[in-house]
Write a protein that holds these residues in place. Structure first.
Motif, short mmCIF file in Angstrom:
data_model
loop_
_atom_site.label_atom_id
_atom_site.label_comp_id
_atom_site.label_asym_id
_atom_site.label_seq_id
_atom_site.Cartn_x
_atom_site.Cartn_y
_atom_site.Cartn_z
N ARG A 101 0.85 -1.19 0.00
CA ARG A 101 0.00 0.00 0.00
C ARG A 101 0.89 1.25 0.00
NH1 ARG A 101 -5.13 0.27 -1.13
NH2 ARG A 101 -5.66 1.63 0.62
N LEU A 102 0.69 2.12 -0.99
CA LEU A 102 1.57 3.26 -1.20
C LEU A 102 0.85 4.58 -1.03
CD1 LEU A 102 3.38 2.00 -4.43
CD2 LEU A 102 4.25 1.91 -2.10
N MET A 103 1.62 5.57 -0.60
CA MET A 103 1.16 6.96 -0.56
C MET A 103 2.13 7.81 -1.38
SD MET A 103 0.92 9.55 2.72
CE MET A 103 -0.76 9.17 3.17
N VAL A 104 1.60 8.70 -2.19
CA VAL A 104 2.40 9.66 -2.95
C VAL A 104 2.11 11.05 -2.40
CG1 VAL A 104 2.76 10.72 -5.21
CG2 VAL A 104 2.45 8.25 -5.04
N LEU A 139 3.58 9.39 -11.13
CA LEU A 139 3.88 8.40 -10.10
C LEU A 139 2.71 7.44 -9.88
CD1 LEU A 139 5.70 10.60 -7.43
CD2 LEU A 139 6.71 8.77 -8.79
N GLU A 140 1.51 7.99 -9.85
CA GLU A 140 0.35 7.14 -9.64
C GLU A 140 0.20 6.12 -10.77
OE1 GLU A 140 -4.31 7.57 -8.23
OE2 GLU A 140 -3.23 9.33 -8.99
N GLN A 141 0.40 6.57 -12.01
CA GLN A 141 0.31 5.66 -13.16
C GLN A 141 1.38 4.58 -13.10
OE1 GLN A 141 -2.23 5.82 -15.62
NE2 GLN A 141 -3.00 7.15 -14.00
N LEU A 142 2.60 4.98 -12.81
CA LEU A 142 3.72 4.05 -12.73
C LEU A 142 3.49 2.99 -11.65
CD1 LEU A 142 6.75 3.14 -13.15
CD2 LEU A 142 7.30 4.82 -11.37
N LEU A 143 3.14 3.44 -10.46
CA LEU A 143 3.05 2.54 -9.32
C LEU A 143 1.83 1.62 -9.42
CD1 LEU A 143 4.06 5.17 -6.64
CD2 LEU A 143 5.50 3.32 -7.50
N ASP A 144 0.71 2.16 -9.88
CA ASP A 144 -0.49 1.32 -10.01
C ASP A 144 -0.35 0.27 -11.11
OD1 ASP A 144 -2.34 1.76 -8.01
OD2 ASP A 144 -3.25 3.50 -8.99
N ALA A 145 0.61 0.47 -12.01
CA ALA A 145 0.84 -0.52 -13.07
C ALA A 145 1.57 -1.75 -12.57
CB ALA A 145 1.62 0.12 -14.22
N GLN A 146 2.13 -1.68 -11.35
CA GLN A 146 2.86 -2.82 -10.79
C GLN A 146 1.87 -3.79 -10.15
OE1 GLN A 146 6.25 -2.80 -11.42
NE2 GLN A 146 5.59 -0.95 -12.51
N PRO A 147 2.03 -5.09 -10.40
CA PRO A 147 1.05 -6.05 -9.88
C PRO A 147 1.03 -6.16 -8.36
CG PRO A 147 2.93 -7.19 -10.85
CD PRO A 147 3.07 -5.74 -11.21
N ASP A 148 2.12 -5.78 -7.71
CA ASP A 148 2.19 -5.90 -6.26
C ASP A 148 2.04 -4.57 -5.53
OD1 ASP A 148 4.60 -5.28 -7.52
OD2 ASP A 148 5.83 -6.04 -5.88
N PHE A 149 1.70 -3.49 -6.26
CA PHE A 149 1.53 -2.18 -5.65
C PHE A 149 0.08 -1.73 -5.74
CE2 PHE A 149 6.12 -0.58 -6.75
CZ PHE A 149 6.65 -1.52 -5.90
N SER A 150 -0.33 -0.94 -4.75
CA SER A 150 -1.63 -0.29 -4.79
C SER A 150 -1.48 1.09 -4.18
CB SER A 150 -2.66 -1.09 -3.99
OG SER A 150 -3.89 -0.39 -3.89
N VAL A 151 -1.79 2.14 -4.95
CA VAL A 151 -1.69 3.51 -4.46
C VAL A 151 -2.95 3.81 -3.66
CG1 VAL A 151 -1.45 5.95 -5.05
CG2 VAL A 151 -0.22 4.21 -6.39
N GLY A 152 -2.79 3.90 -2.33
CA GLY A 152 -3.94 4.10 -1.47
C GLY A 152 -4.24 5.54 -1.16
N ALA A 153 -3.25 6.44 -1.35
CA ALA A 153 -3.45 7.85 -1.03
C ALA A 153 -2.52 8.71 -1.86
CB ALA A 153 -3.20 8.10 0.46
N VAL A 154 -3.03 9.85 -2.30
CA VAL A 154 -2.24 10.84 -3.03
C VAL A 154 -2.49 12.19 -2.38
CG1 VAL A 154 -1.81 11.96 -5.25
CG2 VAL A 154 -2.42 9.53 -5.19
#
Length: 234
Positions: free
Chosen positions: A27-30, A41-56
Motif C-alpha cells: 500500500r503506497l502513498m504519494v 507516479l500514480e500511473q507508474l506505481l499502479d501498473a505494478q502487480p504488487d503495488f496499490s496507491v492508497g493515497a495521493v
C-alpha cells in the motif's frame, strides 16, 4: 522524469540485491505538490502487480490521517513541498504507532540531503531523474527493511557536525551510521520521545543550504558547504 514499460514481466528480485518473497500488495502513498509528477507516479506505481496507491496528497496537510486510514506501507514524499518540506512529513509519519517506510524523492538529492534524511529516519532518498524501475525496486527494498541512503562524504559530514552542540555530535554520527533508534536510546540512556525531540532540533540546524542560514551555523560553514556540494535547486 520517470519512465516505465507497460506489460513488462515481473521479476523475482531487484537491482538492490533483495530477494523476492511471496508477493504481497504494498500500500503506497504519494506526496507531491506538482500535478504532473503526482499523475506520473500514480500511473507508474499502479501498473505494478504488487503495488496499490492508497493515497495521493499535495502536501503535509492530512498526510497522517490518510496514512493511518489507508494502512500505508511506503510513502514516497517529495522534498520540496509547499509549506512544510518532505523531511517534516517524514518525521511526522515516523511518529505513527505503525510507521510506514519513507522514500524522499527529490530533484536535487545529494550528500547534504542524505545526511538530513538519516536524521529524519527516512528509509531511502532517490533523485527524480531515476528510471521508474529503480523507484519500484527501492519500494520493494525498503519494504524488506533495507536502508537506501548513500554514505555521506567525510568532509561534508565533519562540516555538518560542526554545526551541532558537542553533546549532539555523537548522536549525529550514530544516526548517519544507521544504528537502530532503540540501540541509540540504550547507549545514550534517553527515551524514545526525547530522542525524537533531539532529532527535530538537529534537523533545524542541518537542513539550511548556502544562503539559508540556520539559527546557529557560522559563515565559515556556509563557505565550506558551497565548496562541497553542487548548488542545484528544484
Amino acid at each position: 522524469m520517470l519512465a516505465h514499460k507497460r506489460g513488462a514481466t515481473p521479476v523475482s528480485g531487484d537491482r538492490n540485491g533483495a530477494t523476492e518473497p511471496a508477493r504481497q500488495q504494498v500500500r503506497l502513498m504519494v506526496v507531491d505538490d506538482h500535478p504532473a509528477v503526482r499523475w506520473g507516479l500514480e500511473q507508474l506505481l499502479d501498473a505494478q502487480p504488487d503495488f496499490s496507491v492508497g493515497a495521493v496528497c499535495i502536501g503535509g496537510e492530512g498526510v497522517l490521517a490518510r496514512a493511518q486510514a489507508e494502512r500505508i506501507d511506503v510513502a514516497i514524499v517529495d522534498y520540496s513541498l509547499g509549506g512544510r518540506n518532505g523531511l517534516w512529513v517524514c518525521r511526522q509519519l515516523k511518529r505513527l504507532p505503525t510507521p510506514p517506510s519513507v522514500i524522499i524523492f527529490s530533484a536535487f538529492a545529494n550528500d547534504h540531503l542524505a545526511a538530513c534524511c538519516a536524521v529524519a529516519e527516512a528509509d531511502a532518498v532517490l533523485n527524480k531523474g531515476v528510471l521508474g524501475s529503480e523507484l519500484c525496486d527501492a519500494v520493494r527494498s525498503v519494504m524488506r527493511g533495507r536502508r537506501l541512503l548513500p554514505r555521506v562524504a567525510p568532509p561534508l559530514a565533519d562540516m555538518l557536525r560542526r554545526r551541532l552542540a558537542d553533546d549532539e555530535q555523537m548522536l549525529f554520527g550514530m544516526l548517519l551510521a544507521g544504528i537502530p533508534r532503540a540501540e541509540i536510546c540504550r547507549i545514550l540512556g534517553t527515551s524514545a520521545r526525547d530522542l525524537a525531540l533531539r532529532q527535530d532540533a538537529m534537523l533545524s540546524e542541518l537542513e539550511a543550504l548556502p544562503g539559508e542560514p540556520s539559527p546557529s551555523w557560522r559563515r565559515s560553514d556556509r563557505i565550506d558547504l558551497e565548496r562541497l556540494i553542487p548548488q542545484r535547486r528544484g
